[in-house]
Design an enzyme around this catalytic site. Structure first.
Site, PDB file in Angstrom:
ATOM      1  N   GLY A 110      48.857  32.922  35.373  1.00 11.45           N
ATOM      2  CA  GLY A 110      48.069  33.472  36.475  1.00 11.45           C
ATOM      3  C   GLY A 110      46.624  33.005  36.577  1.00 11.45           C
ATOM      4  N   ILE A 131      41.467  36.997  37.295  1.00 10.81           N
ATOM      5  CA  ILE A 131      41.494  38.068  36.291  1.00 10.81           C
ATOM      6  C   ILE A 131      42.114  37.524  35.001  1.00 10.81           C
ATOM      7  CG2 ILE A 131      42.497  40.318  35.724  1.00 10.81           C
ATOM      8  CD1 ILE A 131      42.297  41.009  38.745  1.00 10.81           C
ATOM      9  N   ASP A 148      56.004  27.333  38.309  1.00 14.18           N
ATOM     10  CA  ASP A 148      56.165  28.129  39.522  1.00 14.18           C
ATOM     11  C   ASP A 148      57.238  29.154  39.164  1.00 14.18           C
ATOM     12  OD1 ASP A 148      57.206  29.188  41.863  1.00 14.18           O
ATOM     13  OD2 ASP A 148      56.925  27.353  43.014  1.00 14.18           O
ATOM     14  N   VAL A 149      56.886  30.437  39.194  1.00 15.01           N
ATOM     15  CA  VAL A 149      57.817  31.462  38.690  1.00 15.01           C
ATOM     16  C   VAL A 149      59.029  31.696  39.586  1.00 15.01           C
ATOM     17  CG1 VAL A 149      56.114  32.685  37.278  1.00 15.01           C
ATOM     18  CG2 VAL A 149      56.451  33.356  39.678  1.00 15.01           C
ATOM     19  N   ILE A 173      50.209  37.503  38.190  1.00 12.08           N
ATOM     20  CA  ILE A 173      50.725  36.681  39.282  1.00 12.08           C
ATOM     21  C   ILE A 173      51.128  37.569  40.456  1.00 12.08           C
ATOM     22  CG2 ILE A 173      52.768  35.354  39.944  1.00 12.08           C
ATOM     23  CD1 ILE A 173      52.728  34.105  37.191  1.00 12.08           C
ATOM     24  N   TYR A 211      47.654  45.894  52.803  1.00 14.73           N
ATOM     25  CA  TYR A 211      48.240  45.520  51.505  1.00 14.73           C
ATOM     26  C   TYR A 211      49.765  45.432  51.636  1.00 14.73           C
ATOM     27  CZ  TYR A 211      48.175  44.923  46.434  1.00 14.73           C
ATOM     28  OH  TYR A 211      48.299  44.415  45.163  1.00 14.73           O
ATOM     29  N   LYS A 263      54.281  45.858  44.177  1.00 15.62           N
ATOM     30  CA  LYS A 263      53.608  46.449  43.000  1.00 15.62           C
ATOM     31  C   LYS A 263      54.329  47.714  42.536  1.00 15.62           C
ATOM     32  CE  LYS A 263      50.115  43.540  42.463  1.00 15.62           C
ATOM     33  NZ  LYS A 263      50.226  42.484  41.428  1.00 15.62           N
ATOM     34  N   LYS A 317      36.847  40.353  43.835  1.00 13.73           N
ATOM     35  CA  LYS A 317      36.900  39.184  44.711  1.00 13.73           C
ATOM     36  C   LYS A 317      37.473  37.971  43.961  1.00 13.73           C
ATOM     37  CE  LYS A 317      33.987  37.108  48.117  1.00 13.73           C
ATOM     38  NZ  LYS A 317      32.624  36.613  48.283  1.00 13.73           N
ATOM     39  N   THR A 318      38.734  37.646  44.254  1.00 17.94           N
ATOM     40  CA  THR A 318      39.401  36.473  43.658  1.00 17.94           C
ATOM     41  C   THR A 318      40.107  35.712  44.777  1.00 17.94           C
ATOM     42  OG1 THR A 318      41.444  37.697  43.309  1.00 17.94           O
ATOM     43  CG2 THR A 318      39.874  37.717  41.484  1.00 17.94           C
ATOM     44  N   LEU A 319      40.756  34.614  44.389  1.00 20.40           N
ATOM     45  CA  LEU A 319      41.509  33.819  45.366  1.00 20.40           C
ATOM     46  C   LEU A 319      42.606  34.662  46.028  1.00 20.40           C
ATOM     47  CD1 LEU A 319      41.529  30.816  46.229  1.00 20.40           C
ATOM     48  CD2 LEU A 319      43.347  30.456  44.554  1.00 20.40           C
TER      49      LEU A 319
HETATM   50  P1  NAD Z   1      44.199  34.829  41.445  1.00 20.91           P
HETATM   51  O1  NAD Z   1      44.439  34.193  42.775  1.00 20.91           O
HETATM   52  O2  NAD Z   1      43.148  34.251  40.615  1.00 20.91           O
HETATM   53  O3  NAD Z   1      45.548  34.898  40.616  1.00 20.91           O
HETATM   54  C1  NAD Z   1      46.825  34.979  41.213  1.00 20.91           C
HETATM   55  C2  NAD Z   1      47.689  33.979  40.485  1.00 20.91           C
HETATM   56  O4  NAD Z   1      49.051  34.034  40.928  1.00 20.91           O
HETATM   57  C3  NAD Z   1      47.228  32.523  40.695  1.00 20.91           C
HETATM   58  O5  NAD Z   1      46.933  31.935  39.457  1.00 20.91           O
HETATM   59  C4  NAD Z   1      48.411  31.866  41.339  1.00 20.91           C
HETATM   60  O6  NAD Z   1      48.578  30.511  40.932  1.00 20.91           O
HETATM   61  C5  NAD Z   1      49.547  32.725  40.794  1.00 20.91           C
HETATM   62  N1  NAD Z   1      50.783  32.527  41.553  1.00 20.91           N
HETATM   63  C6  NAD Z   1      51.020  32.771  42.861  1.00 20.91           C
HETATM   64  N2  NAD Z   1      52.272  32.375  43.170  1.00 20.91           N
HETATM   65  C7  NAD Z   1      52.828  31.872  42.028  1.00 20.91           C
HETATM   66  C8  NAD Z   1      54.091  31.310  41.690  1.00 20.91           C
HETATM   67  N3  NAD Z   1      55.070  31.155  42.613  1.00 20.91           N
HETATM   68  N4  NAD Z   1      54.299  30.905  40.408  1.00 20.91           N
HETATM   69  C9  NAD Z   1      53.338  31.049  39.474  1.00 20.91           C
HETATM   70  N5  NAD Z   1      52.128  31.575  39.724  1.00 20.91           N
HETATM   71  C10 NAD Z   1      51.882  31.983  40.992  1.00 20.91           C
HETATM   72  O7  NAD Z   1      43.896  36.367  41.775  1.00 20.91           O
HETATM   73  P2  NAD Z   1      43.760  37.653  40.829  1.00 20.91           P
HETATM   74  O8  NAD Z   1      43.100  38.658  41.675  1.00 20.91           O
HETATM   75  O9  NAD Z   1      43.169  37.280  39.536  1.00 20.91           O
HETATM   76  O10 NAD Z   1      45.269  38.107  40.659  1.00 20.91           O
HETATM   77  C11 NAD Z   1      45.884  38.324  39.405  1.00 20.91           C
HETATM   78  C12 NAD Z   1      46.737  39.588  39.444  1.00 20.91           C
HETATM   79  O11 NAD Z   1      45.875  40.716  39.547  1.00 20.91           O
HETATM   80  C13 NAD Z   1      47.701  39.669  40.626  1.00 20.91           C
HETATM   81  O12 NAD Z   1      48.908  40.251  40.191  1.00 20.91           O
HETATM   82  C14 NAD Z   1      46.987  40.622  41.561  1.00 20.91           C
HETATM   83  O13 NAD Z   1      47.857  41.291  42.439  1.00 20.91           O
HETATM   84  C15 NAD Z   1      46.386  41.569  40.548  1.00 20.91           C
HETATM   85  N6  NAD Z   1      45.309  42.424  41.061  1.00 20.91           N
HETATM   86  C16 NAD Z   1      44.221  41.883  41.675  1.00 20.91           C
HETATM   87  C17 NAD Z   1      43.227  42.722  42.165  1.00 20.91           C
HETATM   88  C18 NAD Z   1      42.032  42.145  42.893  1.00 20.91           C
HETATM   89  O14 NAD Z   1      41.373  42.888  43.615  1.00 20.91           O
HETATM   90  N7  NAD Z   1      41.700  40.892  42.724  1.00 20.91           N
HETATM   91  C19 NAD Z   1      43.324  44.108  41.983  1.00 20.91           C
HETATM   92  C20 NAD Z   1      44.435  44.626  41.333  1.00 20.91           C
HETATM   93  C21 NAD Z   1      45.420  43.774  40.877  1.00 20.91           C
END
Ligand code: NAD
Length: 257
Positions: free
Chosen positions: A14, A21, A65-66, A93, A157, A164, A194-196
């Site tokens: 991820g 994160i 790629d999962v 992920i 969402y 989730k 704030k992330t991608l």
């Molecule tokens: P991020 O974009 O940095 O990470 C998401 C990751 O998912 C990326 O590395 C991406 O490559 C990976 N991904 C997507 N499709 C994929 C696939 N088919 N195969 C393998 N990898 C895949 O963003 P983040 O916010 O760090 O997200 C990480 C986790 O935290 C996610 O599960 C997200 O839902 C969760 N989350 C995020 C927030 C937030 O506000 N940012 C809050 C709560 C939970």
């Protein structure tokens, strides 16, 4: 507390960039002595992930790629070959089509639903099954990331909230299956950061403001705070905790009004 994870081996799914994160968690695990392996989802991300991983001494950096069973298998074959065993799996992920994160939930297509659930929830089951085989005889810890949209309606969402909810239920079933082998499975429900991935959710900025105004701590959280809790859950500090969804959200989830 330094060296909390000395001698432990963790695989991280991820990391997309330094704002992920998963990256904050990686830095925290590395600082406590864990050896890390990384995966990236596609060539575009390799350019970002490889230098970050190598910067903290990671020797195993593989594509995954999962949605592709063969790529998942290759990662765990490599871990078996290089390490012989595994202590920690980090699953951070999630993915949903952009149109499914910006309009009414009722419009979600079959394809959009399947995609979000496959990448964001089923992947935990598949990765945990492979990880558990490498944790056999030594115990271990699995950690995933979730969000309040599983429990409450967070406009836009949408299907990700449904994914989730499936992810959190999966945490409980996996914890039940793997508990006898000494493998713990937990989730952190993080406040908005704030992330991608967050950038894909329509109105995300409003979510940040809203949460900061109403959370008991009257602020947002950052990825380093998630990482500190991750450290607790995957290390011996959390040795009796499994099947848990722990909110790291400045208290936002307790509010009714
Ligand atoms: P991020 O974009 O940095 O990470 C998401 C990751 O998912 C990326 O590395 C991406 O490559 C990976 N991904 C997507 N499709 C994929 C696939 N088919 N195969 C393998 N990898 C895949 O963003 P983040 O916010 O760090 O997200 C990480 C986790 O935290 C996610 O599960 C997200 O839902 C969760 N989350 C995020 C927030 C937030 O506000 N940012 C809050 C709560 C939970």
């Amino acid at each position: 507390m330094e060296g909390l994870l000395k001698g432990k081996r963790a695989v991280i799914f991820g990391v997309a960039n330094e704002r992920s994160i998963a990256w904050a968690i990686s830095e925290a695990l590395h600082a406590e002595g864990a050896e890390l392996a990384f995966t990236y989802a596609g060539e575009m991300l390799e350019k970002r992930v490889r230098p970050l991983a190598e910067g903290i001494g990671a020797k195993i950096v593989l594509p995954c790629d999962v949605t592709k069973d063969d790529e998942i298998e290759k990662v765990f074959q490599a871990l078996k070959q290089e390490w012989g065993g595994l202590d920690i799996l980090i699953h951070a992920i999630a993915f949903a089509a952009k149109e499914d994160l910006s309009r009414a939930f009722v419009l979600t297509s079959r394809r959009g639903f399947q995609l979000a659930l496959d990448v964001s929830a089923y992947s935990l089951v598949a990765l945990t099954r492979h990880a558990a085989a490498l944790m056999e005889g030594r115990g271990g810890s699995v950690l995933t990331m979730t969000y309040l949209g599983s429990e409450r309606v967070i406009p836009n969402y949408n299907v990700m909230g449904v994914a989730k909810a499936a992810l959190e239920a999966s945490v409980r079933y996996l914890a039940h299956d793997l508990g006898p082998a000494g493998i713990r499975v937990n989730a952190i429900s993080a406040g908005p950061i704030k992330t991608l991935a967050a950038a894909g959710i329509s109105g995300f900025k409003d979510m940040l403001h809203y949460a900061a105004e109403r959370a008991p701590l009257r602020r947002n959280i950052d990825a380093e705070e998630v990482a500190k809790t991750a450290l607790y859950l995957v290390s011996d500090l959390g040795s009796a905790v499994t099947g848990e969804v722990l909110h790291v959200d400045a208290g936002y989830n307790i509010m009714g009004m």
